[in-house]
Write a protein that holds these residues in place. Structure first.
Motif, PDB file in Angstrom:
ATOM      1  N   ARG A 624       0.833  -1.209   0.000  1.00  0.00           N
ATOM      2  CA  ARG A 624       0.000   0.000   0.000  1.00  0.00           C
ATOM      3  C   ARG A 624       0.862   1.251   0.000  1.00  0.00           C
ATOM      4  O   ARG A 624       0.569   2.226  -0.706  1.00  0.00           O
ATOM      5  N   ALA A 625       1.947   1.229   0.774  1.00  0.00           N
ATOM      6  CA  ALA A 625       2.846   2.387   0.820  1.00  0.00           C
ATOM      7  C   ALA A 625       3.500   2.619  -0.538  1.00  0.00           C
ATOM      8  O   ALA A 625       3.668   3.769  -0.969  1.00  0.00           O
ATOM      9  N   GLU A 626       3.836   1.530  -1.234  1.00  0.00           N
ATOM     10  CA  GLU A 626       4.463   1.672  -2.555  1.00  0.00           C
ATOM     11  C   GLU A 626       3.481   2.254  -3.565  1.00  0.00           C
ATOM     12  O   GLU A 626       3.842   3.113  -4.378  1.00  0.00           O
ATOM     13  N   LEU A 698      -3.672   7.186   0.815  1.00  0.00           N
ATOM     14  CA  LEU A 698      -4.535   6.018   0.924  1.00  0.00           C
ATOM     15  C   LEU A 698      -4.990   5.858   2.375  1.00  0.00           C
ATOM     16  O   LEU A 698      -4.179   5.946   3.295  1.00  0.00           O
ATOM     17  N   THR A 699      -6.277   5.615   2.550  1.00  0.00           N
ATOM     18  CA  THR A 699      -6.820   5.509   3.910  1.00  0.00           C
ATOM     19  C   THR A 699      -7.327   4.123   4.255  1.00  0.00           C
ATOM     20  O   THR A 699      -7.588   3.842   5.420  1.00  0.00           O
ATOM     21  N   LEU A 711      -9.617   0.011  -2.679  1.00  0.00           N
ATOM     22  CA  LEU A 711      -8.740   1.036  -2.126  1.00  0.00           C
ATOM     23  C   LEU A 711      -9.542   2.314  -1.927  1.00  0.00           C
ATOM     24  O   LEU A 711     -10.371   2.677  -2.768  1.00  0.00           O
ATOM     25  N   GLU A 712      -9.282   3.015  -0.823  1.00  0.00           N
ATOM     26  CA  GLU A 712      -9.904   4.309  -0.567  1.00  0.00           C
ATOM     27  C   GLU A 712      -8.824   5.340  -0.307  1.00  0.00           C
ATOM     28  O   GLU A 712      -7.751   5.013   0.223  1.00  0.00           O
ATOM     29  N   ALA A 713      -9.103   6.574  -0.696  1.00  0.00           N
ATOM     30  CA  ALA A 713      -8.089   7.616  -0.539  1.00  0.00           C
ATOM     31  C   ALA A 713      -8.739   8.980  -0.425  1.00  0.00           C
ATOM     32  O   ALA A 713      -9.868   9.201  -0.889  1.00  0.00           O
ATOM     33  N   PHE A 714      -8.025   9.908   0.204  1.00  0.00           N
ATOM     34  CA  PHE A 714      -8.377  11.324   0.207  1.00  0.00           C
ATOM     35  C   PHE A 714      -7.414  12.049  -0.723  1.00  0.00           C
ATOM     36  O   PHE A 714      -6.245  11.647  -0.893  1.00  0.00           O
TER      37      PHE A 714
END
Length: 893
Positions: A624-626, A698-699, A711-714
């Motif tokens: 996820r970090a990548e 990514l949250t 995947l969810e993100a702001f």
């Protein structure tokens, strides 16, 4: 002749006759009355209904279709298949009956060396509507079919309509006589196995004002322009030209059946008759496998994923039926990894996108099979429990409600329930099961009728659409001026909306983005001289018409008023950030995980995005970090964002990714970020440079179904606000723990470890205290009907503690006299009871399981176990003493 060649000849023939070749639409269509495209004319419905003007006078297609109403008949007849392809030729106010019959006769009877199908004219029959003299005369004039092979039939067979008010008309069907080995003579009215329908010519010439059923409708009058809609079943034609008995044996289907037969050691066809209806059960199972594997391949290819409702449920059911059929044939290992590639190899000749997207398709299908295999394990456990309870109650029949719950809740097939119940010597209340299934079907039909009713309610929008399409300026402008062409309130057109009212507004020109492609509608206002309308939503109920749902803040507002449509600029900026961010995350995802991680759905609104993608396992924190790092590199690099219009084939040639489940027209919009870095078909609004997305974080990442992750993100200011909140939380934790932020993981880990150790010590002390009190329990023993009985409530007693205490107390009481120990405790938030009996008590007929069930009923729950030790529980902790009293009364009974 291979199926792909039959398809090619169809398109070549009609293209030479002046028809525009239209590519197949996806199986998922925008029609609210349909789960899937189920007929070749579905993509052309707006043209036949007059909702839109066709861009061509003549068209031809080979349309992918799925029909699920007869899914239980698959494999039992030669005609029923879930996925099929419909060859169609269409006239929109151009040619009519004469040309349609002429084209059909030419293509069917022209020799194969000359490009036709080469069917023997002596084997062809035609049917016409009962009073269609014109069609019968044309068949006699144009073809060599004699009058004796032209059959008149009624509305049920030879009249077509869409099931709602609109165009309809008589039809003429073409049948092929497969020979006496397939049934009795006499034509299609006598035997439709021998006489197979291969082509239906629908002559749309009337406007239907009311449709109550297939055969009950009102004809308002003739249509302004007569049209033609025809459909030839590609698989049926293939079975004839390939000389096989049914559609399951054609070149696109049989290889899967053959592979399944090889895997299960079955010899297909040796124990069956000539027709599919005269088939051995093994052959039916093999056909189910072949049909459902191919159908599932095509559905997943068009973006459907397994689920518990709607399209997802249909796909899940087919995949599980295929796996179940293999199990019934004796194959218990994973089957789809062997079968799905075979189907892909055959179907990719006509649909090459199946090959390029097969990694994604396979991930979803194989994950669903694995999930079902686990369901079989858990379902078996549940079934075993139900069987045990039925036997304990002295019954010989498993309740229909239990069988239905296994089927509906756990996906456990009824035939598997029947089989396994029989192994335990039980029957199943099949009538009760069928009744519950019928009730469910009725609910589904009611839902479908509601959807169809909703479709009928779009008549108001069709009327407004007839005034002209909305001049849509969302890509170019934030503010436009125009006039109000329609107002709607409570489903009906009105001339005025007053302050405080809500309703819908149709403008001749608007800058508002209408919700589509996963992007929510714009926010803003519509300003009229003396009135202000707050826009709450924007939709397209019919193609070409943009409708604004509004609340009248100041008014009134009237039809014909000049209006200014003003999109909230900050809303639009935030929405553009989110949509472009979705494309960036998708590209980053594919860069990190590989090209098979394809988007299968998305949703974005100002500041927030979510993206569903094909993947069969959770992502690690490092992964996820990548993904987040790659996405933010693209933001930092200020990549140009550009949109261009082109044809769908051109977009595919450029490598543009299509969003599964979306329907695309002749011209498509391709959005590029950094050129080839991200290239997708998209109708949304976007930033002009990737740097305008702002921060992206990514949250969350989670599962939303078999083989599908989310995947969810702001983005933008929402991302910064999220990071600021996390920073404040870290600072607060640092202050509480009195450690630098960098040391928090280690320090928190140490605290958690210490807390667990303390909890273990406390639990040990508590257990010792509880068990120590067991020694005094024997002092409370009393005589009940010749049985020594100990009944006590143990405050704080957990199930494990109680089990140890009852067995210890039972041992202290000895085996000389019958004895029963019943203890209640608090359990994990709920009351629990444990009962133990010694051998002398059991010899007297006292059983722990029966006593627990009596007590559990008082507690409002259930329980069970063996004769010597049993446990139960309930909901009402205030009745633990009543439960013990109930046990005592049962002993004295």
């Amino acid at each position: 002749m291979e199926t792909a060649e039959i398809r090619r000849r169809w398109l070549t023939f009609f293209e030479a006759k002046g028809h525009t070749v239209v590519p197949s639409a996806p199986l998922i269509h925008e029609d609210p009355t349909l789960l899937f495209v189920n007929a070749g004319m579905v993509p052309f419905k707006p043209y036949f209904s007059g909702q839109e003007t066709a861009p061509y006078d003549r068209a031809t297609s080979v349309q992918k279709c799925v029909r699920t109403g007869d899914i239980d008949e698959v494999g039992k007849t030669s005609r029923h298949g879930t996925f099929f392809q419909m060859n169609g030729n269409f006239s929109f106010g151009d040619y009519f009956k004469r040309e349609a019959i002429t084209f059909a006769w030419q293509l069917l009877t022209t020799s194969q060396p000359e490009g036709g199908y080469g069917l023997d004219p002596e084997r062809l029959w035609a049917t016409v509507y009962e009073d269609d003299d014109e069609a019968e005369q044309l068949w006699l004039e144009i073809t060599s079919i004699p009058a004796g092979r032209i059959v008149r039939r009624g509305k049920a067979d030879n009249y077509w309509h869409m099931g709602v008010p609109g165009p309809g008309g008589p039809c003429s069907e073409i049948f092929y006589d497969r020979g006496e080995e397939y049934g009795v003579d006499g034509g299609p009215a006598v035997d439709e196995d021998r006489f197979m329908e291969i082509w239906n010519l629908v002559f749309m010439q009337y406007e239907l004002s009311a449709v109550r059923s297939k055969t009950d409708f009102d004809v308002a009058g003739p249509l302004p322009a007569q049209s033609v809609d025809t459909g030839m079943g590609l698989e049926r034609m293939a079975s004839i030209l390939q000389g096989v008995d049914n559609m399951y044996e054609i070149d696109e289907v049989y290889p899967v059946l053959e592979k399944a037969a090889e895997m299960t050691g079955r010899d297909y066809g040796t124990q069956s008759g000539q027709t599919a209806g005269d088939s051995h059960p093994d052959d039916v199972h093999l056909r189910v496998v072949a049909d459902h594997v191919r159908s599932s391949l095509m559905l997943i290819g068009d973006g459907v994923t397994p689920g518990n409702e709607g399209r997802g449920y249909v796909l899940r059911r087919m995949l599980r039926r295929a796996v179940r059929a293999m199990r019934l044939l004796g194959y218990d290992e994973p089957a789809l990894p062997h079968l799905m590639p075979v189907s892909m190899e055959r179907m990719s000749a006509s649909y090459p996108e199946l090959r390029t997207g097969f990694d994604r398709i396979a991930q979803i299908a194989y994950a669903e099979e694995q999930a079902f295999r686990r369901t079989l394990v858990s379902g078996t456990t549940i079934l075993d429990t139900a069987v045990s309870k039925t036997k304990q109650a002295g019954g010989d029949t498993l309740a229909g409600a239990q069988a239905f719950a296994l089927h509906d809740t756990y996906g456990f097939p009824i035939d598997l329930t029947l089989e396994m119940a029989a192994e335990h010597g039980l029957k199943v209340d099949r009538d009760g099961f069928v009744r519950l299934m019928d009730e469910q079907r009725q609910r589904a039909k009611a839902d479908a009728r509601a959807k169809k009713g909703g479709h009928a309610n779009t008549e108001v929008w069709k009327d407004l659409r007839s005034l002209g399409a909305t001049d849509w300026r969302a890509y170019e402008e934030l503010t436009t001026t125009g006039s109000i062409v329609g107002l709607v309130r409570d489903g009906a057109r009105v001339e005025e909306l007053e302050p405080g009212q809500t309703g819908e507004v149709v403008l001749d020109r608007t800058s508002f983005y209408a919700e589509s492609g996963g992007q929510v509608a714009d926010g803003g206002v519509i300003v009229v001289d003396g009135a202000r309308l707050v826009v709450r939503d924007v939709q397209r109920p019919v193609k070409g018409l943009v409708v604004h749902s509004v609340e009248v803040a100041d008014g009134p507002v009237r039809v014909g008023d000049e209006a200014s449509a003003e999109v909230d600029p900050q809303w639009r900026i935030d929405a553009c950030q989110a949509h472009s961010g979705t494309h960036v995350v998708h590209a980053a995802l594919r860069q990190v995980l590989g090209p098979s991680a394809l988007q299968s759905g998305s949703y974005n609104k100002p500041g927030y995005l979510r993206l569903d993608f094909a993947w069969n396992q959770g992502l690690s924190a490092d992964t996820r970090a990548e993904i987040e790092h790659v996405a933010n590199l693209a933001v930092r690099d200020d990549l140009p964002v550009a949109a261009d219009w082109m044809t769908l084939p051109e977009a595919r040639d450029r490598g543009a990714l299509a969003l599964f489940g979306e329907t695309y027209g002749e011209q498509v919009r391709v959005v590029e970020i950094g050129g080839e870095w991200s290239r997708e078909l998209c109708g949304g609004t976007h930033v002009r440079h990737s740097s305008q997305i702002g921060a992206l974080t990514l949250t969350g990442e989670s599962s939303v179904g078999s083989g599908v992750r989310r995947l969810e993100a702001f983005v933008g200011m929402n991302a910064l606000a999220h990071l600021a909140t996390e920073r404040a939380l870290v600072a607060e934790l640092s202050s509480i723990i009195k450690a630098p932020a960098a040391d928090l993981p280690e320090r928190v880990g140490e605290l958690v470890a210490r807390l667990r150790e303390v909890e273990k010590e406390l639990d040990k002390v508590r257990r010792e205290q509880v068990v120590a009190s067991a020694g005094s329990l024997t002092d409370a023993a009393r005589e009940v009907a010749g049985v020594t009985f100990v009944g006590r409530h143990i405050a704080g007693g957990a199930p494990d503690d109680l089990r140890q205490m009852v067995t210890d107390t039972r041992a202290r009481l000895g085996e000389e006299r019958p004895s029963v120990v019943a203890l209640t405790g608090d359990g994990p938030g709920k009351p629990v009871i444990v009962v133990a009996t010694n051998e002398a008590a059991r010899a007297k007929g006292v059983k722990a399981g029966a006593l627990v069930r009596v007590a559990a009923q008082v507690l409002g729950g259930g329980g069970g176990g063996k004769d010597d030790l049993a446990q139960g529980g309930g909901q009402d902790a205030a009745k633990v003493e009543d439960a013990l009293s109930a046990v005592e009364r049962e002993l004295g009974a």
